[in-house]
Design a protein around this motif. Structure first.
Motif, PDB file in Angstrom:
ATOM      1  N   ILE A  69     -28.257 108.111  80.936  1.00 43.00           N
ATOM      2  CA  ILE A  69     -29.152 109.171  80.465  1.00 43.00           C
ATOM      3  C   ILE A  69     -29.356 110.193  81.572  1.00 43.00           C
ATOM      4  N   ASP A  73     -34.803 111.030  76.347  1.00 41.14           N
ATOM      5  CA  ASP A  73     -35.146 109.633  76.097  1.00 41.14           C
ATOM      6  C   ASP A  73     -34.324 109.098  74.938  1.00 41.14           C
ATOM      7  N   GLU A  75     -34.116 105.602  72.304  1.00 37.01           N
ATOM      8  CA  GLU A  75     -34.754 104.379  71.826  1.00 37.01           C
ATOM      9  C   GLU A  75     -33.685 103.461  71.238  1.00 37.01           C
ATOM     10  N   LYS A  87     -37.622 101.806  74.899  1.00 38.50           N
ATOM     11  CA  LYS A  87     -37.400 103.240  75.119  1.00 38.50           C
ATOM     12  C   LYS A  87     -36.899 103.414  76.547  1.00 38.50           C
ATOM     13  N   GLY A  89     -35.401 106.169  79.621  1.00 38.78           N
ATOM     14  CA  GLY A  89     -35.482 107.553  80.051  1.00 38.78           C
ATOM     15  C   GLY A  89     -34.414 107.918  81.070  1.00 38.78           C
ATOM     16  N   LYS A  90     -34.583 109.086  81.644  1.00 37.40           N
ATOM     17  CA  LYS A  90     -33.633 109.638  82.615  1.00 37.40           C
ATOM     18  C   LYS A  90     -33.298 108.622  83.700  1.00 37.40           C
ATOM     19  N   SER A 111     -31.629 109.204  69.724  1.00 39.69           N
ATOM     20  CA  SER A 111     -32.212 110.176  70.640  1.00 39.69           C
ATOM     21  C   SER A 111     -33.632 110.497  70.181  1.00 39.69           C
ATOM     22  N   SER A 115     -31.467 115.132  74.171  1.00 43.10           N
ATOM     23  CA  SER A 115     -31.011 114.238  75.233  1.00 43.10           C
ATOM     24  C   SER A 115     -29.605 114.602  75.664  1.00 43.10           C
TER      25      SER A 115
END
Length: 186
Positions: A69, A73, A75, A87, A89-90, A111, A115
């Motif tokens: 990523i 974010d 999921e 979930k 994230g970056k 997404s 993203s």
């Protein structure tokens, strides 16, 4: 500038700079593979942007890529689940089990917002591995640990239910019945 017009060496440096930062955040890659192969695979990484609600992959997809990523974010959902299991994230990566084993995915990735993901296709990686026998051995070792022994420790994954690094959620004794074989035999 069109990257294709650059010399091979300079193009490699550009890919290293752009994609290498996320690759080097992935423990599974940096702890198990040489810097030289990481340099080569950085040129094979593809970037794709996803819109809110767009499916990155589903359980029926025959996509064995690992994803990193870059922005946004993601999921992950169980096949019939309406609520996200986790979930991410970056800087996170996902899809490692399918990437190493070539086995079908057991989750759906969606997404959350806009993203940007970098993905490394398993076929591209295994093609490069042909020239790196030590790295190929590491790859096969990880694959065998997962496929044969259900040992995911090389992937630095933790169960999302109990946070144990010894298993993934599908094998969690807190939500799955695991009989005590020694007790049954007595």
């Amino acid at each position: 500038i069109q990257i294709a017009l650059l010399s091979e060496d300079l193009r490699g440096r550009v890919y290293d700079q752009i994609n290498g930062q996320l690759l080097h955040q992935s423990k599974v890659l940096t702890e198990n593979f040489s810097k030289k192969i990481l340099h080569y695979i950085s040129a094979k990484i593809e970037e794709k942007t996803y819109v809110p609600g767009e499916c990155v992959f589903d359980v029926s997809d025959l996509d064995f890529s690992v994803y990193f990523i870059s922005k946004g974010d993601i999921e992950l959902y169980f096949p019939k689940g309406q609520n996200p299991a986790i979930k991410l994230g970056k800087g996170a990566n996902f899809g490692e089990v399918a990437f190493f084993t070539g086995m079908a995915r057991n989750k759906r990735a969606m997404s959350v917002g806009f993203s940007s993901l970098l993905n490394l296709k398993r076929d591209n990686f295994t093609e490069i591995l042909k020239d790196f026998p030590v790295d190929r051995e590491s790859f096969c070792s990880i694959k065998d640990k997962i496929s044969i022994y259900q040992n995911h420790s090389s992937l630095d994954l933790k169960c999302i239910v109990c946070r144990s690094p010894a298993h993934i959620v599908e094998m969690c004794p807190k939500i799955r019945y695991v009989p005590d074989k020694a007790l049954i035999i007595k």
